[in-house]
Design a protein around this motif. Structure first.
Motif, PDB file in Angstrom:
ATOM      1  N   THR A   9       0.710  -1.400  -0.102  1.00 56.96           N
ATOM      2  CA  THR A   9       0.000  -0.054   0.010  1.00 56.96           C
ATOM      3  C   THR A   9       1.019   1.177  -0.004  1.00 56.96           C
ATOM      4  OG1 THR A   9      -0.058  -0.069   2.484  1.00 56.96           O
ATOM      5  CG2 THR A   9      -1.840  -1.200   1.175  1.00 56.96           C
ATOM      6  N   VAL A  10       0.068   2.251  -0.521  1.00 57.03           N
ATOM      7  CA  VAL A  10       0.946   3.798  -0.420  1.00 57.03           C
ATOM      8  C   VAL A  10      -0.205   4.589   0.198  1.00 57.03           C
ATOM      9  CG1 VAL A  10       1.814   5.666  -1.833  1.00 57.03           C
ATOM     10  CG2 VAL A  10       1.870   3.249  -2.542  1.00 57.03           C
TER      11      VAL A  10
ATOM     12  N   GLY B 125      -0.719   8.553   2.469  1.00 52.77           N
ATOM     13  CA  GLY B 125      -0.063   9.800   3.069  1.00 52.77           C
ATOM     14  C   GLY B 125      -0.495  11.095   2.453  1.00 52.77           C
ATOM     15  N   PRO B 126      -0.028  12.327   2.823  1.00 54.97           N
ATOM     16  CA  PRO B 126      -0.916  13.397   2.400  1.00 54.97           C
ATOM     17  C   PRO B 126      -0.720  13.642   0.953  1.00 54.97           C
ATOM     18  CG  PRO B 126       0.928  13.935   3.665  1.00 54.97           C
ATOM     19  CD  PRO B 126       1.039  12.356   3.988  1.00 54.97           C
ATOM     20  N   ALA B 127       0.518  13.078   0.416  1.00 55.78           N
ATOM     21  CA  ALA B 127       0.953  13.686  -1.082  1.00 55.78           C
ATOM     22  C   ALA B 127       0.508  12.333  -2.134  1.00 55.78           C
ATOM     23  CB  ALA B 127       2.240  13.792  -1.162  1.00 55.78           C
ATOM     24  N   LEU B 128       0.395  11.208  -1.576  1.00 50.89           N
ATOM     25  CA  LEU B 128       0.011  10.121  -2.605  1.00 50.89           C
ATOM     26  C   LEU B 128      -0.564   9.062  -1.757  1.00 50.89           C
ATOM     27  CD1 LEU B 128       0.686   8.953  -5.541  1.00 50.89           C
ATOM     28  CD2 LEU B 128       2.763   8.198  -4.464  1.00 50.89           C
ATOM     29  N   ALA B 129      -1.701   8.342  -2.398  1.00 46.14           N
ATOM     30  CA  ALA B 129      -2.161   6.956  -1.946  1.00 46.14           C
ATOM     31  C   ALA B 129      -2.346   6.139  -3.199  1.00 46.14           C
ATOM     32  CB  ALA B 129      -3.635   7.561  -1.298  1.00 46.14           C
TER      33      ALA B 129
ATOM     34  N   LEU C 115       4.375   1.882  -8.376  1.00 48.30           N
ATOM     35  CA  LEU C 115       3.100   2.263  -7.380  1.00 48.30           C
ATOM     36  C   LEU C 115       1.806   2.649  -8.431  1.00 48.30           C
ATOM     37  CD1 LEU C 115       5.090   5.006  -5.286  1.00 48.30           C
ATOM     38  CD2 LEU C 115       4.713   2.137  -4.670  1.00 48.30           C
ATOM     39  N   LYS C 116       0.678   2.204  -8.140  1.00 51.77           N
ATOM     40  CA  LYS C 116      -0.376   2.565  -9.037  1.00 51.77           C
ATOM     41  C   LYS C 116      -1.221   3.691  -8.005  1.00 51.77           C
ATOM     42  CE  LYS C 116      -4.023   0.527 -11.902  1.00 51.77           C
ATOM     43  NZ  LYS C 116      -4.436  -0.564 -12.125  1.00 51.77           N
ATOM     44  N   ALA C 117      -1.338   4.744  -8.342  1.00 54.66           N
ATOM     45  CA  ALA C 117      -1.963   5.883  -7.799  1.00 54.66           C
ATOM     46  C   ALA C 117      -3.544   5.605  -7.505  1.00 54.66           C
ATOM     47  CB  ALA C 117      -1.855   7.398  -8.264  1.00 54.66           C
ATOM     48  N   THR C 118      -4.382   6.072  -6.617  1.00 54.49           N
ATOM     49  CA  THR C 118      -5.901   5.879  -6.536  1.00 54.49           C
ATOM     50  C   THR C 118      -6.539   6.115  -8.026  1.00 54.49           C
ATOM     51  OG1 THR C 118      -6.281   8.030  -5.608  1.00 54.49           O
ATOM     52  CG2 THR C 118      -5.921   6.086  -4.368  1.00 54.49           C
TER      53      THR C 118
ATOM     54  N   PRO D 270       3.228  13.045 -17.720  1.00 53.48           N
ATOM     55  CA  PRO D 270       2.723  14.193 -17.402  1.00 53.48           C
ATOM     56  C   PRO D 270       1.021  14.138 -16.745  1.00 53.48           C
ATOM     57  CG  PRO D 270       3.508  14.480 -19.760  1.00 53.48           C
ATOM     58  CD  PRO D 270       3.605  12.794 -19.019  1.00 53.48           C
ATOM     59  N   GLY D 271       0.865  14.708 -15.846  1.00 56.20           N
ATOM     60  CA  GLY D 271      -0.363  14.666 -15.092  1.00 56.20           C
ATOM     61  C   GLY D 271      -0.324  15.337 -13.665  1.00 56.20           C
ATOM     62  N   PRO D 272      -1.046  14.752 -12.766  1.00 57.44           N
ATOM     63  CA  PRO D 272      -1.308  15.029 -11.448  1.00 57.44           C
ATOM     64  C   PRO D 272      -0.151  14.720 -10.681  1.00 57.44           C
ATOM     65  CG  PRO D 272      -2.678  13.407 -11.919  1.00 57.44           C
ATOM     66  CD  PRO D 272      -2.174  13.892 -13.320  1.00 57.44           C
TER      67      PRO D 272
END
Length: 180
Positions: free
Chosen positions: A67-68, A70-74, A101-104, A150-152
């Motif tokens: 899992t990932v 935290g305030p900047a990435l999940a 990693l795969k962000a939400t 490129p993106g968020p």
């Protein structure tokens, strides 16, 4: 135009004074600070031991997920990456981890995370066996880099990061910080 010798000597003296002032007064800017960004909790498969190669014990530890948060990435840690290690004499382990990693939102982020883990040889051996060890008994730091479209999450490529790892019997926990 001819410069008077006094002007030339005065100029060198001024430059010399500036150089020595800079050298003796310490840093020229305030030291950077760290800002907590996120934590990766990765599960690991048993190590694949290669044995003694080039004066070190080489091994590969597969990453199986995690899992990932935290305030900047999940998000999640994808299976399929790994940690290439060389355990060297004297309590030094050279680390080179690579995983995804795969962000939400579905964005896939590649992580390359080189670093070192140091401790007394007996502590390093306990860590290598997957035994529980107090995190204060060893030094485990990395300098992660990220590759992302490129993106968020492009900000990951535009910051310098440092991380602190904690090896647990079932995996590893890594806290990531931006250098501000």
């Amino acid at each position: 135009m001819k410069m008077p010798i006094r002007s030339i000597i005065a100029g060198f003296a001024a430059l010399s004074g500036v150089a020595s002032a800079l050298a003796s007064d310490g840093p020229s800017a305030p030291p950077p600070t760290l800002a907590y960004a996120f934590t990766v909790s990765a599960s690991l498969a048993p190590p694949v031991e290669q044995g003694e190669v080039d004066s070190g014990r080489k091994r590969f530890i597969p990453v199986t997920g995690g899992t990932v948060s935290g305030p900047a990435l999940a998000g999640v840690v994808l299976a399929g990456g790994g940690d290439w290690q060389v355990i060297l004499p004297g309590g030094l382990t050279a680390i080179e981890a690579r995983y995804f990693l795969k962000a939400t939102d579905g964005t896939v982020i590649e992580v390359t995370n080189p670093g070192v883990r140091t401790a007394e040889p007996a502590i390093i051996e306990k860590l290598a066996k997957g035994e529980p060890v107090d995190p204060g008994a060893y030094y485990f730091r990395t300098t992660p880099r990220f590759s992302v479209k490129p993106g968020p999450y492009e900000w990951l490529r535009r910051k310098v990061f440092v991380a602190r790892g904690i090896r647990k019997p079932e995996g590893v926990v890594i806290d990531f910080y931006t250098v501000e």
